[in-house]
Scaffold this motif. Structure first.
Motif, short mmCIF file in Angstrom:
data_model
loop_
_atom_site.label_atom_id
_atom_site.label_comp_id
_atom_site.label_asym_id
_atom_site.label_seq_id
_atom_site.Cartn_x
_atom_site.Cartn_y
_atom_site.Cartn_z
N VAL A 126 -4.13 -8.29 3.89
CA VAL A 126 -2.91 -7.61 3.45
C VAL A 126 -2.68 -7.93 1.97
O VAL A 126 -2.55 -9.10 1.59
CB VAL A 126 -1.69 -8.04 4.29
N GLN A 158 -1.70 -0.42 -1.94
CA GLN A 158 -0.61 -1.10 -1.23
C GLN A 158 0.19 -0.11 -0.39
O GLN A 158 0.52 -0.40 0.77
CB GLN A 158 0.30 -1.81 -2.24
N GLN A 161 -1.61 0.60 2.73
CA GLN A 161 -1.43 -0.46 3.73
C GLN A 161 -0.03 -0.41 4.34
O GLN A 161 0.13 -0.68 5.54
CB GLN A 161 -1.70 -1.83 3.10
N PHE A 316 -6.25 -5.36 10.48
CA PHE A 316 -6.81 -5.64 9.15
C PHE A 316 -8.13 -6.39 9.19
O PHE A 316 -8.75 -6.59 8.15
CB PHE A 316 -5.78 -6.40 8.32
#
Length: 318
Positions: A126, A158, A161, A316
């Motif tokens: 992350v 980002q 994500q 992830f």
């Protein structure tokens, strides 16, 4: 649900510790779950309040004494280092050591974020954790908007994500399978927006782990056009504060009990979870009342019961 342990900062919030105790009483008296709540705070202040609500001897309640409190205006990192016996510092120690399964506080937001980032740490892979807010829809449903303030400046990777973490939250906590993901933008057409939006769109479009539905304009936020809406934290925080003002306007015009406007009240949702860290951390509004604290405990139970953080890890690392 198996027995779980939730840490509750009794000293965080404008009305601490009274509203935290009242919220705990609401939870204990209206919930059949057997979750244990570790009340972290000044024992001399908390115990009489627990006794006044007849919950001091409840087997689900344990007091963890904390000598200090981190004030709202204290520098977060310095306060955490110097006030090791504060309720927030002790809460993160308990969470990091596995003595509690989730930590809740309506105290110093900066200290909560520093603790989450450096004590609990981000899930491997992350880039940046994120904080979301729930969005009430006109059709009665609920969506999610993220980021709403943790990351003012973002990169396209980002936001990509954030879309993935928001989709997992929608699926596991809001029970929305295959959540539709939208990019908050100034127009519906591909190619619209600033440099960030233009670079983020193709990443979301190519991401096979999400159900991307395109751009979402601000006027469509409360419609059923998307379940998860992603944006940078600067934009998200502006939208969040605007949404909070909607309830204030409704209350001023004596419409706060309207079926739709009432859903803008922060107390209905409890607090804000930090997504992308290894364990559940929930940050409450500084003005949190009893209902908000009750809902934060229920929110923590949902995150633990759904094994949310572990599912984020699997996403992830897959």
């Amino acid at each position: 649900m198996p027995n779980i342990n939730i840490g509750l900062d009794m000293m965080g919030g404008d009305y601490a510790p009274s509203e935290a105790v009242k919220g705990l009483a609401l939870y204990l008296n209206n919930n059949s779950n057997q979750s244990s709540v570790l009340c972290i705070g000044n024992e001399a202040e908390v115990t009489p309040l627990l006794e006044s609500y007849d919950i001091a001897t409840d087997k689900r309640v344990t007091i963890i004494h904390a000598e200090d409190v981190i004030g709202y205006n204290e520098p977060p990192t310095k306060a955490l280092k110097e006030k090791t016996q504060s309720s927030i510092s002790i809460g993160f120690k308990l969470l990091a050591s596995g003595q509690i399964d989730a930590f809740i506080s309506a105290g110093n937001t900066g200290a909560m974020m520093v603790g989450a980032m450096y004590s609990i740490k981000a899930v491997e892979g992350v880039l940046r954790p994120t904080i979301p807010t729930l969005v009430p829809k006109l059709n009665g449903g609920t969506g999610i908007l993220l980021d709403v303030g943790l990351n003012s400046d973002c990169k396209p990777e980002q936001l990509n994500q954030f879309a993935l973490m928001g989709s997992e939250y929608a699926k596991n906590i809001l029970d929305i399978p295959n959540a539709r993901v939208g990019l908050l933008n100034v127009g519906e057409e591909e190619g619209k927006g600033n440099i960030l939006c233009q670079a983020t769109y193709p990443l979301l479009k190519e991401n096979t782990q999400i159900n991307f539905c395109g751009n979402i304009e601000g006027r469509d936020l409360f419609k059923d056009n998307a379940d998860v809406v992603v944006c940078d934290g600067f934009t998200g925080n502006v939208v969040l504060k605007m949404a909070e003002s909607i309830y204030e306007i409704a209350a001023f015009r004596q419409m706060e009990n309207d079926e739709f406007f009432h859903r803008f009240h922060y107390e209905n949702y409890g607090g804000t979870p930090v997504l992308g860290i290894n364990k559940p951390v929930i940050i409450g509004h500084g003005i949190s009342n009893d209902k908000a604290f009750k809902n934060m405990i229920i929110q923590a139970e949902s995150m633990i019961g759904s094994d949310f953080c572990e599912k984020i890890k699997r996403v992830f690392t897959s």
